[in-house]
Enzyme design. Structure first.
Site, PDB file in Angstrom:
ATOM      1  N   TYR A 153       0.824  -1.213   0.000  1.00 33.88           N
ATOM      2  CA  TYR A 153       0.000   0.000   0.000  1.00 33.88           C
ATOM      3  C   TYR A 153       0.860   1.266   0.000  1.00 33.88           C
ATOM      4  O   TYR A 153       0.461   2.291  -0.533  1.00 33.88           O
ATOM      5  CB  TYR A 153      -0.893   0.036   1.247  1.00 33.88           C
ATOM      6  N   LYS A 193       2.789 -15.122   2.349  1.00 41.13           N
ATOM      7  CA  LYS A 193       3.135 -15.854   1.124  1.00 41.13           C
ATOM      8  C   LYS A 193       4.649 -16.073   1.176  1.00 41.13           C
ATOM      9  O   LYS A 193       5.391 -15.664   0.275  1.00 41.13           O
ATOM     10  CB  LYS A 193       2.731 -15.041  -0.122  1.00 41.13           C
ATOM     11  N   ASP A 251      -3.283 -18.007   0.223  1.00 37.98           N
ATOM     12  CA  ASP A 251      -4.273 -18.680  -0.639  1.00 37.98           C
ATOM     13  C   ASP A 251      -4.994 -19.780   0.142  1.00 37.98           C
ATOM     14  O   ASP A 251      -6.221 -19.904   0.094  1.00 37.98           O
ATOM     15  CB  ASP A 251      -3.633 -19.218  -1.930  1.00 37.98           C
ATOM     16  N   ASP A 268      -6.550  -6.905   4.205  1.00 33.23           N
ATOM     17  CA  ASP A 268      -7.679  -6.218   3.563  1.00 33.23           C
ATOM     18  C   ASP A 268      -8.595  -7.248   2.903  1.00 33.23           C
ATOM     19  O   ASP A 268      -9.814  -7.231   3.092  1.00 33.23           O
ATOM     20  CB  ASP A 268      -7.139  -5.228   2.521  1.00 33.23           C
ATOM     21  N   ASP A 299     -12.631  -8.823   4.329  1.00 28.92           N
ATOM     22  CA  ASP A 299     -13.895  -8.785   3.577  1.00 28.92           C
ATOM     23  C   ASP A 299     -14.459 -10.197   3.450  1.00 28.92           C
ATOM     24  O   ASP A 299     -15.664 -10.422   3.586  1.00 28.92           O
ATOM     25  CB  ASP A 299     -13.688  -8.204   2.172  1.00 28.92           C
TER      26      ASP A 299
HETATM   27  C1  IPM Z   1     -10.417  -0.860   4.112  1.00 28.73           C
HETATM   28  C2  IPM Z   1     -10.624  -0.239   2.761  1.00 28.73           C
HETATM   29  C3  IPM Z   1      -9.424   0.619   2.417  1.00 28.73           C
HETATM   30  C4  IPM Z   1      -8.211  -0.275   2.336  1.00 28.73           C
HETATM   31  C5  IPM Z   1      -9.585   1.440   1.122  1.00 28.73           C
HETATM   32  C6  IPM Z   1     -10.812   2.327   1.175  1.00 28.73           C
HETATM   33  C7  IPM Z   1      -8.361   2.251   0.810  1.00 28.73           C
HETATM   34  O1  IPM Z   1     -10.857  -1.214   1.805  1.00 28.73           O
HETATM   35  O2  IPM Z   1     -10.257  -0.117   5.095  1.00 28.73           O
HETATM   36  O3  IPM Z   1     -10.408  -2.090   4.229  1.00 28.73           O
HETATM   37  O4  IPM Z   1      -7.922  -0.884   1.274  1.00 28.73           O
HETATM   38  O5  IPM Z   1      -7.503  -0.381   3.341  1.00 28.73           O
HETATM   39 MN    MN Z   2     -11.030  -3.240   2.594  1.00 27.44          MN
END
Ligand code: IPM
Ligand code: MN
Length: 371
Positions: A142, A189, A221, A245, A249
Site C-alpha cells: 500500500y 506468502k 491462498d 484487507d 472482507d
Molecule cells: C479498508 C478499505 C481501504 C483499504 C480502502 C478504502 C483504501 O478497503 O479499510 O479495508 O484498502 O484499506
Molecule cells: Mn477493505
C-alpha cells in the site's frame, strides 16, 4: 469520562451510519454520566470537492488533537471507473493512517446466533466463530513506491517491510491471543515473497516471548480457503496490509453481512474506529445502510478507554436488535427497518433499564419499535 472525539463521516453512507453511532454514544454518555464532545471534519471525496484535498490540514489537526476518531467511509463512484485520476478519496484515509501511525487494524469477526440460519455458509461451519484479525495498516505494498512507465505500458508497486514494523503489531497480536484462546495464525506468502519470509522469521522469534500461545502458519491462498471451510480453527489471525484487507472482507461473510464488521486502528497516537464496509454510494441518502458496524466501532472506541461495561451494553443492544429482526435490508429482506430506526431502537434499548419499551406487535408490523 470526558472524551473529545473527531468525527469524520466522509462519503456515501458514512454520514448516515456515523450519525447513528453518535446517537448511541450520546445514550451511553447520558446513562453513565460521561461527556463526549464531537468535532466534525472533512475527509475523502467530500473533502476533495470542498478543498481539493482528501485530507485537509485542518482535519489532520482536529484528529491529532482528539482523544479518538470516529470514521464513516470514503469513496465515490465517480472515481471508480477512472483509475488515472491523481487525487482520490482513498488517499485521505491512507494518509490519515500513515500520519497518525495507526499501524494495527483490529477486526473482530463473530457469528450472531439469530443470523446463523440466514448465512450463505452452512450452520455447522460457522457456529461459534470468534476470530480477530490483526491487519498491519501502514506498510507493505500500500505504501511502497509506485510507478507507471511514461509509455503507460508497465507499472510497479513495491512491497516493503522492516523488522520494526512487523514486531510492533506482532506483539499486539500475541498479547491478544494470550488473553483469548491462545492461538495465533500468521498468514503470508513466504513461499514466494521476501517480505513474507521476514514476517515469518520475526514472528517465530517473537513467539519465544509468548510460550503459551500456539503459533501456526498458513499461506494466504490456503488461508482464504480455510476461512470458509473451517473458520472455527482460527483465533487470532496476524497478517500484512493487503492480505488483511482481502481476508477481512471474506471473513465478513461468516458474520452475515459486511454491515456488521467494526474495526479499531491503533498505533502511536490517536486511535481511529471505523466500519470495515465502504461508502456504498448506491445506498447513499436512502436511510437503508446498516449502522451496526459503525455502532460496534463506537463500542470498540469505548473499550479502548476501558469503558468495558458501556461497550458491552452496546453489544447487548445490537444483539437484541438482530434477535428481534430490527435490521436493515442487508439482513432482513422482507420486513426491514431504516438506518435511523435501527439506531433509535439500540439507543432506546440502552437507555431503558427495564427493557420494556419496545412493542413486539409494532416490530412485527415493521412499524415503530417504540410504544
Ligand atoms: C479498508 C478499505 C481501504 C483499504 C480502502 C478504502 C483504501 O478497503 O479499510 O479495508 O484498502 O484499506
Ligand atoms: Mn477493505
Amino acid at each position: 469520562m470526558n472524551l473529545n472525539i473527531a468525527l469524520l463521516p466522509g462519503d456515501g453512507i458514512g454520514p448516515e451510519v456515523t450519525q447513528q453511532a453518535v446517537k448511541i454514544l450520546d445514550a451511553i454518555a447520558e446513562k453513565h454520566g460521561h461527556t463526549f464532545k464531537y468535532t466534525e471534519a472533512l475527509v475523502g471525496a467530500i473533502a476533495i470537492d470542498k478543498t481539493g484535498n482528501p485530507l485537509p490540514d485542518e482535519t489532520l489537526k482536529i484528529c491529532s488533537e482528539a482523544d479518538a476518531i470516529l470514521f464513516g467511509a470514503i469513496g465515490d463512484s465517480k472515481y471508480d471507473n477512472n483509475p488515472n485520476i491523481k487525487i482520490r478519496p482513498e488517499q485521505g484515509l491512507l494518509q490519515l493512517r500513515k500520519k497518525l501511525g495507526l499501524y494495527a487494524n483490529i477486526r473482530p469477526v463473530i457469528t450472531y446466533e439469530s443470523l446463523i440460519h440466514k448465512s450463505n455458509l452452512k450452520e455447522h461451519v460457522i457456529n461459534g466463530v470468534d476470530i480477530v484479525i490483526y491487519r498491519e495498516l501502514t506498510g507493505g505494498i500500500y505504501f511502497g513506491e509506485k510507478n507507471i512507465s511514461s509509455d503507460g505500458l508497465s507499472a510497479s508497486d513495491t512491497c516493503n517491510y522492516s523488522a520494526e514494523e512487523i514486531d510492533r503489531i506482532s506483539h499486539l497480536a500475541f498479547k491478544a491471543a494470550k488473553a483469548r484462546r491462545k492461538k495465533l495464525t500468521l498468514v503470508d506468502k513466504s513461499n514466494v515473497l521476501a517480505t513474507s519470509k521476514l514476517w515469518r522469521n520475526r514472528v517465530i522469534e517473537i513467539s519465544n516471548h509468548y510460550p503459551n500461545v500456539d503459533l501456526s502458519f498458513l499461506y494466504a491462498d490456503n488461508a482464504a480457503m480455510q476461512l470458509i471451510l473451517k473458520p472455527t480453527q482460527f483465533d487470532v489471525i496476524l497478517t500484512e496490509n493487503m492480505i488483511g484487507d482481502i481476508l477481512s472482507d471474506e471473513a465478513s461473510v461468516i458474520s452475515g453481512s459486511i454491515g456488521l464488521l467494526a474495526s479499531a486502528s491503533v498505533g502511536t497516537k490517536t486511535a481511529l474506529f471505523e466500519p470495515v464496509h465502504g461508502s456504498f454510494p448506491k445506498a447513499k441518502g436512502k436511510n437503508m445502510a446498516n449502522p451496526l458496524a459503525a455502532i460496534l466501532s463506537a463500542a470498540l472506541l469505548l473499550e479502548h478507554f476501558e469503558l468495558f461495561e458501556e461497550a458491552e451494553s452496546i453489544r447487548i443492544a445490537v444483539e437484541k436488535s438482530i434477535e428481534l429482526n430490527i435490521t436493515t435490508p442487508d439482513l432482513n429482506s422482507t420486513n426491514h427497518f431504516s438506518t435511523t430506526n435501527v439506531g433509535t431502537f439500540i439507543s432506546d434499548f440502552i437507555l431503558d433499564d427495564e427493557n420494556t419499551f419496545y412493542n413486539k406487535n409494532n416490530i412485527d408490523l415493521g412499524q415503530s419499535t417504540i410504544i
